[in-house]
Enzyme design. Structure first.
Site, mmCIF file in Angstrom:
data_model
loop_
_atom_site.group_PDB
_atom_site.id
_atom_site.type_symbol
_atom_site.label_atom_id
_atom_site.label_comp_id
_atom_site.label_asym_id
_atom_site.label_seq_id
_atom_site.Cartn_x
_atom_site.Cartn_y
_atom_site.Cartn_z
ATOM 1 N N HIS A 550 42.201 -7.477 126.833
ATOM 2 C CA HIS A 550 40.961 -8.041 126.868
ATOM 3 C C HIS A 550 40.458 -8.086 125.240
ATOM 4 C CE1 HIS A 550 40.677 -7.230 131.311
ATOM 5 N NE2 HIS A 550 41.689 -7.954 131.017
HETATM 6 C C1 LIG Z 1 48.997 -7.750 131.967
HETATM 7 C C2 LIG Z 1 47.550 -8.476 131.683
HETATM 8 C C3 LIG Z 1 46.819 -8.358 132.693
HETATM 9 C C4 LIG Z 1 45.436 -9.363 132.737
HETATM 10 N N1 LIG Z 1 44.692 -9.517 133.633
HETATM 11 C C5 LIG Z 1 43.683 -10.116 133.769
HETATM 12 C C6 LIG Z 1 42.883 -10.237 134.656
HETATM 13 O O1 LIG Z 1 42.881 -9.718 135.798
HETATM 14 N N2 LIG Z 1 41.497 -10.976 134.611
HETATM 15 C C7 LIG Z 1 41.272 -11.706 133.429
HETATM 16 O O2 LIG Z 1 40.254 -12.170 133.177
HETATM 17 N N3 LIG Z 1 42.188 -11.653 132.285
HETATM 18 C C8 LIG Z 1 43.317 -10.834 132.354
HETATM 19 N N4 LIG Z 1 44.148 -10.750 131.341
HETATM 20 C C9 LIG Z 1 43.934 -11.649 130.195
HETATM 21 C C10 LIG Z 1 44.291 -13.181 130.396
HETATM 22 O O3 LIG Z 1 45.947 -13.146 130.600
HETATM 23 C C11 LIG Z 1 43.991 -13.966 129.074
HETATM 24 O O4 LIG Z 1 42.868 -13.617 128.809
HETATM 25 C C12 LIG Z 1 44.313 -15.245 129.184
HETATM 26 O O5 LIG Z 1 45.616 -15.478 129.556
HETATM 27 C C13 LIG Z 1 44.008 -15.939 127.784
HETATM 28 O O6 LIG Z 1 44.128 -17.302 127.654
HETATM 29 P P1 LIG Z 1 44.670 -18.043 126.391
HETATM 30 O O7 LIG Z 1 44.965 -19.514 126.642
HETATM 31 O O8 LIG Z 1 43.770 -17.618 125.401
HETATM 32 O O9 LIG Z 1 46.172 -17.393 125.883
HETATM 33 P P2 LIG Z 1 47.298 -16.988 126.527
HETATM 34 O O10 LIG Z 1 47.301 -17.573 128.017
HETATM 35 O O11 LIG Z 1 47.874 -15.630 126.249
HETATM 36 O O12 LIG Z 1 48.364 -18.221 126.074
HETATM 37 C C14 LIG Z 1 48.639 -18.263 124.678
HETATM 38 C C15 LIG Z 1 49.998 -18.826 124.292
HETATM 39 O O13 LIG Z 1 50.083 -19.224 123.039
HETATM 40 C C16 LIG Z 1 51.389 -19.029 122.583
HETATM 41 N N5 LIG Z 1 51.366 -18.542 121.200
HETATM 42 C C17 LIG Z 1 50.959 -17.752 120.581
HETATM 43 N N6 LIG Z 1 51.236 -17.760 118.970
HETATM 44 C C18 LIG Z 1 51.879 -18.636 119.094
HETATM 45 C C19 LIG Z 1 52.554 -19.394 117.979
HETATM 46 N N7 LIG Z 1 52.323 -19.083 116.631
HETATM 47 N N8 LIG Z 1 53.279 -20.486 118.161
HETATM 48 C C20 LIG Z 1 53.597 -21.011 119.523
HETATM 49 N N9 LIG Z 1 52.965 -20.457 120.396
HETATM 50 C C21 LIG Z 1 51.964 -19.170 120.230
HETATM 51 C C22 LIG Z 1 51.905 -17.627 123.505
HETATM 52 O O14 LIG Z 1 53.095 -17.388 123.663
HETATM 53 C C23 LIG Z 1 51.188 -17.865 124.641
HETATM 54 O O15 LIG Z 1 52.054 -18.767 125.726
HETATM 55 C C24 LIG Z 1 45.198 -10.161 131.480
HETATM 56 C C25 LIG Z 1 46.421 -10.111 130.308
HETATM 57 C C26 LIG Z 1 47.559 -9.421 130.487
HETATM 58 C C27 LIG Z 1 48.515 -9.260 129.398
#
Ligand SMILES: Cc1cc2nc3c(=O)[nH]c(=O)nc-3n(C[C@H](O)[C@H](O)[C@H](O)COP(=O)(O)OP(=O)(O)OC[C@H]3O[C@@H](n4cnc5c(N)ncnc54)[C@H](O)[C@@H]3O)c2cc1C
Length: 622
Positions: A550
């Site tokens: 988080h």
């Molecule tokens: C173990 C775990 C448990 C969690 N449990 C919860 C929960 O219960 N409730 C909750 O609210 N949140 C939870 N979270 C947090 C939640 O997963 C994230 O808040 C959410 O996925 C964020 O969405 P996002 O689109 O910002 O990033 P993400 O879903 O992480 O997507 C980012 C993507 O960008 C890609 N990327 C990054 N850098 C680059 C680059 N330079 N070039 C190309 N691709 C790139 C990554 O590979 C990834 O696929 C948890 C996270 C983890 C790790």
């Protein structure tokens, strides 16, 4: 260098927020490409028979490869930083779906007061109650503005839960403190665990208000925006760090990505690592430079709009790496705001009980099988006579495979002094403790005086499923000495600076923790354990043990360019054809998991992009 055909929108990564935007924009006829650094994977068949705990829980098969890119950490600006070479405190995701594949799916709405954080606290308690050095500020939008987008997200994927405040009417069994919601959850709550029942009974005795964890896990069959009906949860216990083999845990690949692909306007290129945003002479973005991770070839994807949707840490790093004549300190950084207001959370398990002779079947269930109280979250309780501001969720009852496996993999002494050492982002199993018990703490989980050899094994055999933890998820405030920047010494496999995290707990955190730990201990005692293990005081931030992914802030939204990097749509003030998504936008981090709000914000931004931005491209949205 291969130069591709220009598209309307290019996103970094194909995680939660990229998937939502791809879905919304392709529905409106825009052509979208996502460049994802990790591999391709889809719910079925990729997650079938995936109960491989060693691969996913221990070896972190779905996380970013730390040999390629990691982060450095130091507790404060006067200390040297070192690279994180093994996974610890946080676990960013990699591959289609991002961390949204292996998340725990606890899905919240933040409180109305969270959006007016500074104003609310100054009005109620006075300015001098804001912690020294903190840079808390109001969000540039209100709960009421975001409410319809929460609703849409909850119905588009199917959230299970019980409403607490339906159009101003407090509902029995829900969270009575929640902001007014216009619609109930589309699905009823998940089934209950015995530990959650005991926690609820105990908290009711104190006059608190327990309610079931809102979950992005289907309690019943549901048809989301992909149009495909998915079955309810099987309670197999493989949620956090696993892809859901039953498709019941919502992720970007269950609904939004399939729906976007169906339009024929969406393309995901996997194993493509974005290196920077290519800028033009006017300081606007031309598109994304990336490297094919398999062949090593360099590519350029031109686009009208660039969306930084790469998770907090990557978003901030890419902004700082994207320097140009117009923005010499990095994209969005004309006012030196990028990296500021980095926050985390207090995701720990202060109180653990052994209930000898009882079984909880805690190896099965799911990551949301818990009850929660918010009587001490946010400003739901009077802080006038307290020595801190802010609050925490208090939770108990989750059931998953990973806690047991993590416990068994711990060294013997750690096992003797730790709670059930799993780590499910706020389910009462987080935050492995390392120090030995001190006066006031009673016994150890494996049994007092039996930390070694046959006696230890016998105690573990007898008690492994008799352990219940009560966890907290406490809010985290921003401070001037807590930020993200580029590390001057350490570089990734391509020679570019790593992102440096400067973070440690502050006085307010220690006081908040002490108060919450005392509440968890009272509740635990009321549940009647035979032995307790209490951690009454917070220790300094430990980057080695998992707490939560988080990580928030660093590209925060605000009311003007002087206090923020983006406006309320995530549109970068100094580069208006670049939008940031995700928790990097949060000015501070409330005491709940962050993804529900960042999904709602992606809906909010997606609507503004498709309905207004493209009519007047490159202008700031108002
Ligand atoms: C173990 C775990 C448990 C969690 N449990 C919860 C929960 O219960 N409730 C909750 O609210 N949140 C939870 N979270 C947090 C939640 O997963 C994230 O808040 C959410 O996925 C964020 O969405 P996002 O689109 O910002 O990033 P993400 O879903 O992480 O997507 C980012 C993507 O960008 C890609 N990327 C990054 N850098 C680059 C680059 N330079 N070039 C190309 N691709 C790139 C990554 O590979 C990834 O696929 C948890 C996270 C983890 C790790």
């Amino acid at each position: 260098m291969t130069v591709h055909k220009k598209v309307d929108v290019v996103t970094v990564g194909a995680g939660w927020t990229a998937a939502i935007l791809a879905y919304l924009l392709t529905q409106e006829g825009y052509r979208v490409v996502s460049l994802e650094q990790g591999p391709a994977r889809f719910a079925t068949p990729d997650f079938e028979h995936n109960h491989d705990s060693l691969r996913y829980s221990i070896r972190k098969a779905m996380m970013v490869d730390l040999r390629d890119e990691t982060w450095t950490w130091r507790p404060n600006p006067s200390r040297p930083s070192l690279p994180i070479r093994q996974y610890g405190s946080f676990h960013p995701g990699n591959g289609i779906g991002g961390a949204g594949i292996h998340w725990a799916a606890q899905t919240w709405r933040f409180y109305p007061s969270d959006f007016r954080y500074r104003s609310h606290h100054v009005e109620r308690y006075g300015e001098d109650r804001l912690p020294e050095g903190s840079t808390v500020q109001d969000w540039p939008l209100t709960y009421e503005e975001l409410e319809p987008y929460y609703t849409r997200m909850e119905y588009d994927i199917g959230i299970s839960g019980r409403a607490g405040n339906l159009r101003g009417e407090i509902q029995p069994g829900g969270n009575p403190f929640e902001g007014e919601r216009m619609h109930p959850y589309p699905l009823p709550p998940l089934v209950r665990s015995r530990a959650a029942d005991m926690f609820s009974e105990a908290t009711r005795e104190f006059g608190y208000h327990p309610f079931p964890q809102p979950a992005a896990i289907l309690s019943e069959a549901y048809r989301g925006v992909s149009g495909v009906e998915r079955a309810g949860c099987l309670y197999c216990g493989f949620c956090t760090r696993f892809g859901c083999e039953a498709d019941a845990k919502n992720s970007p690949v269950t609904d939004h990505i399939p729906a976007a692909l169906q339009t024929g306007l969406y393309e995901i290129r996997t194993n493509c690592k974005v290196t920077d945003v290519e800028m033009d002479g006017d300081g606007l973005a031309n598109g994304l430079n990336y490297v094919d991770q398999i062949t090593g070839e360099e590519h350029f994807q031109p686009a009208e709009v660039v969306i930084l949707s790469a998770f907090t840490l990557s978003n901030v790093r890419l902004m700082l790496l994207s320097r140009s004549a117009a923005h010499p300190d990095g994209l969005g950084n004309d006012r030196q705001m990028v990296g500021k207001n980095y926050t985390y959370q207090l995701n720990l398990t202060p109180s653990t009980g052994v209930f000898e002779g009882r079984r909880f079947n805690s190896y099965m269930g799911n990551s949301c099988l818990q009850d929660v109280i918010h009587d001490f979250n946010a400003d739901n309780f009077d802080h006038s006579d307290l020595d801190f501001i802010g609050g925490a969720s208090i939770t108990c009852g989750g059931g998953e495979n990973s806690p047991l496996l993590s416990a068994l993999s711990l060294p013997v002494l750690d096992m003797a002094t730790s709670g059930s050492a799993g780590d499910s982002d706020g389910n009462g199993n987080g935050g492995t403790r390392k120090r030995p018990p001190v006066a006031g703490e009673v016994g150890s989980l494996a049994g007092a005086g039996s930390e070694w050899g046959a006696a230890w094994k016998e105690n573990l055999r007898r008690n492994w499923d008799s352990v219940v933890g009560i966890g907290i998820q406490g809010e985290s405030l921003p401070y001037v000495d807590q930020f993200l920047d580029l590390d001057p010494n350490y570089k990734d496999s391509r020679g570019r600076p790593l992102l440096r995290v400067t973070f440690d707990f502050h006085d307010n955190d220690y006081k908040l923790y002490r108060f919450m730990a005392a509440r968890t201990a009272e509740i635990l005692r009321a549940m009647g354990p035979t032995r307790t293990y209490l951690t009454e005081e917070l220790e300094p931030y430990d980057v080695h043990s998992y707490q939560s992914t988080h990580n928030t802030g660093g590209a925060i939204m605000g009311s003007d360019p002087g206090n923020s990097v983006t406006n309320k749509y995530g549109q970068v003030w100094d580069t208006p054809n670049v939008f940031v998504t995700g928790a990097a936008l949060y000015p501070q981090n409330p005491g709940m998991n962050p993804t529900g709000p960042l999904m709602a914000l992606a809906y909010f931004a997606g609507e503004a992009l498709s309905q207004r931005y493209f009519r007047n491209p490159r202008e700031l949205l108002v």
